[in-house]
Design an enzyme around this catalytic site. Structure first.
Site, mmCIF file in Angstrom:
data_model
loop_
_atom_site.group_PDB
_atom_site.id
_atom_site.type_symbol
_atom_site.label_atom_id
_atom_site.label_comp_id
_atom_site.label_asym_id
_atom_site.label_seq_id
_atom_site.Cartn_x
_atom_site.Cartn_y
_atom_site.Cartn_z
ATOM 1 N N ASN A 98 26.043 4.997 62.025
ATOM 2 C CA ASN A 98 26.089 5.563 60.676
ATOM 3 C C ASN A 98 24.738 6.228 60.441
ATOM 4 O O ASN A 98 23.737 5.545 60.224
ATOM 5 C CB ASN A 98 26.332 4.432 59.667
ATOM 6 C CG ASN A 98 26.206 4.904 58.232
ATOM 7 O OD1 ASN A 98 26.191 6.094 57.948
ATOM 8 N ND2 ASN A 98 26.122 3.947 57.308
ATOM 9 N N TRP A 99 24.727 7.548 60.535
ATOM 10 C CA TRP A 99 23.449 8.262 60.429
ATOM 11 C C TRP A 99 22.902 8.280 58.995
ATOM 12 O O TRP A 99 21.742 8.595 58.779
ATOM 13 C CB TRP A 99 23.609 9.714 60.930
ATOM 14 C CG TRP A 99 23.802 9.840 62.409
ATOM 15 C CD1 TRP A 99 23.887 8.839 63.340
ATOM 16 C CD2 TRP A 99 23.928 11.077 63.140
ATOM 17 N NE1 TRP A 99 24.057 9.366 64.597
ATOM 18 C CE2 TRP A 99 24.084 10.739 64.510
ATOM 19 C CE3 TRP A 99 23.932 12.421 62.783
ATOM 20 C CZ2 TRP A 99 24.243 11.710 65.501
ATOM 21 C CZ3 TRP A 99 24.082 13.383 63.770
ATOM 22 C CH2 TRP A 99 24.234 13.024 65.120
ATOM 23 N N LYS A 100 23.748 8.002 58.033
ATOM 24 C CA LYS A 100 23.349 8.066 56.610
ATOM 25 C C LYS A 100 22.789 9.457 56.290
ATOM 26 O O LYS A 100 23.194 10.432 56.901
ATOM 27 C CB LYS A 100 22.352 6.957 56.269
ATOM 28 C CG LYS A 100 22.840 5.583 56.719
ATOM 29 C CD LYS A 100 22.059 4.467 56.109
ATOM 30 C CE LYS A 100 22.527 3.143 56.693
ATOM 31 N NZ LYS A 100 22.011 1.998 55.987
ATOM 32 N N GLY B 248 19.340 -2.569 56.804
ATOM 33 C CA GLY B 248 18.070 -1.846 56.747
ATOM 34 C C GLY B 248 16.885 -2.727 56.406
ATOM 35 O O GLY B 248 15.802 -2.232 56.106
ATOM 36 N N SER C 107 21.020 -4.462 60.494
ATOM 37 C CA SER C 107 19.839 -4.601 61.356
ATOM 38 C C SER C 107 20.195 -5.025 62.785
ATOM 39 O O SER C 107 19.492 -5.808 63.412
ATOM 40 C CB SER C 107 18.832 -5.574 60.740
ATOM 41 O OG SER C 107 18.404 -5.080 59.481
ATOM 42 N N GLY D 280 23.098 1.334 61.673
ATOM 43 C CA GLY D 280 22.400 2.325 60.862
ATOM 44 C C GLY D 280 21.168 2.838 61.577
ATOM 45 O O GLY D 280 21.236 3.716 62.440
ATOM 46 N N GLY D 281 20.018 2.259 61.249
ATOM 47 C CA GLY D 281 18.738 2.737 61.766
ATOM 48 C C GLY D 281 18.712 2.935 63.275
ATOM 49 O O GLY D 281 18.200 3.955 63.773
ATOM 50 N N GLU E 236 29.278 -6.224 56.638
ATOM 51 C CA GLU E 236 27.857 -5.886 56.530
ATOM 52 C C GLU E 236 27.242 -6.664 55.370
ATOM 53 O O GLU E 236 27.341 -6.241 54.216
ATOM 54 C CB GLU E 236 27.705 -4.386 56.260
ATOM 55 C CG GLU E 236 28.304 -3.516 57.333
ATOM 56 C CD GLU E 236 27.631 -2.155 57.390
ATOM 57 O OE1 GLU E 236 27.121 -1.805 58.455
ATOM 58 O OE2 GLU E 236 27.588 -1.453 56.363
ATOM 59 N N GLU F 35 26.100 0.985 50.181
ATOM 60 C CA GLU F 35 25.269 1.984 49.488
ATOM 61 C C GLU F 35 26.125 2.852 48.570
ATOM 62 O O GLU F 35 25.678 3.290 47.511
ATOM 63 C CB GLU F 35 24.501 2.822 50.520
ATOM 64 C CG GLU F 35 23.381 1.992 51.154
ATOM 65 C CD GLU F 35 23.005 2.412 52.567
ATOM 66 O OE1 GLU F 35 23.361 3.524 52.996
ATOM 67 O OE2 GLU F 35 22.335 1.601 53.246
ATOM 68 N N HIS G 61 31.070 1.611 52.071
ATOM 69 C CA HIS G 61 29.717 1.178 52.444
ATOM 70 C C HIS G 61 29.004 0.649 51.199
ATOM 71 O O HIS G 61 29.161 1.195 50.109
ATOM 72 C CB HIS G 61 28.938 2.338 53.064
ATOM 73 C CG HIS G 61 27.694 1.884 53.741
ATOM 74 N ND1 HIS G 61 26.547 1.575 53.043
ATOM 75 C CD2 HIS G 61 27.419 1.642 55.047
ATOM 76 C CE1 HIS G 61 25.620 1.175 53.897
ATOM 77 N NE2 HIS G 61 26.119 1.211 55.122
#
Ligand code: PEP
Length: 252
Positions: free
Chosen positions: A9-11, A174, A214, A235-236, A168, A98, A96
């Site tokens: 997930n590049w966000k 993150g 994470s 993610g990251g 999640e 976010e 998600h």
């Protein structure tokens, strides 16, 4: 048999050129050594069409990070499920944390999005998870159970076959703070039980449940070793080819 999946997930990261470069690097890496799981990258809308060309004919699946809760029309700035599909993408992330937290996406809105995504032939990576206060109050099962019931329980078993779940825990996204493999397994087993209760044992056995929060090369193997964990939503660590590849290789 349910699938093993590692999805990125590049966000809201990477400009178009950087995104194309990352997709190209990943394509080359996976061509050199085949993955032992399905691999998906979910990108901002602006990357989709170009990245679709890059990954066409490879093992890499492509998804969006969101889609509209309306079919089409005067909704300035929105992107419909049909538009996502027309880029060549096959997946969309919905629910998600976010999106729930910063954009007020409710269970009802998510229900609409899920229906539109499925109606347009997209597979949905549907995210669920509790916030820290809910976990500290021991309410995580209640919260996640409601998230599943409120947005997915009206689906048919046939529709559910195109849903991938991503657990999640919001406190792990993150933050560098990962759920332990045992915490992940407990929740994944609970989720599978909830799915079995509504859709039956076969549907529950077949649905892939990813862990997100994470996840990195150093902890992926242990988390993925749990029986109800079918992969990760990343993610990251999806923003660097070597890290993402390291997580993919946790399935080797
Ligand atoms: C995510 O947002 O889906 C996620 C899992 O992020 P991170 O891996 O950076 O915690």
């Amino acid at each position: 048999m349910r699938k093993k999946i590692v999805a990125g997930n590049w966000k809201m990261n990477l400009n178009l050129q950087e995104g194309v470069a990352l997709a190209t690097e990943l394509k080359e890496s996976l061509a050199a050594a085949k993955p032992n799981c399905d691999v998906v990258i979910c990108t901002p809308f602006i990357h989709l069409a170009k990245v679709a060309d890059v990954v066409d004919g490879t093992v890499i699946g492509l998804g969006a990070e969101n889609c509209a809760d309306k079919e089409k029309g005067a909704y300035t700035g929105e992107v419909s499920a049909a538009q996502v599909k027309s880029t060549g993408a096959q997946y969309v992330i919905l629910g998600h944390s976010e999106r729930r937290q910063y954009y007020g996406e409710t269970a009802e809105i998510l229900k609409e999005k899920v229906n539109l995504a499925l109606a347009n032939g997209l597979k949905v990576i549907f995210c669920i998870g509790e916030v820290l206060e809910e976990r500290e109050a021991g309410k995580q099962n209640e919260v996640v159970g409601s998230q599943l019931a409120d947005s997915l329980f009206d689906l048919t078993e046939e529709q559910l076959a195109n849903i991938i779940l991503a657990y999640e825990p919001v406190w792990a996204i993150g933050t560098g703070k990962t759920a332990t493999a045992e915490q992940a397994e407990d929740m994944h087993a609970f989720i599978r039980g909830v799915i079995a209760g509504r859709f039956g044992e076969v549907a529950a056995e077949n649905i892939s449940i990813l862990y997100g929060g994470s996840c990195k090369p150093s902890n992926a193997k242990e988390i993925f070793s749990k029986p109800d964990v079918d992969g990760g939503l990343i993610g990251g660590a999806a923003l660097k080819c070597a890290d993402f590849r390291g997580i993919i290789d946790a399935w080797n």
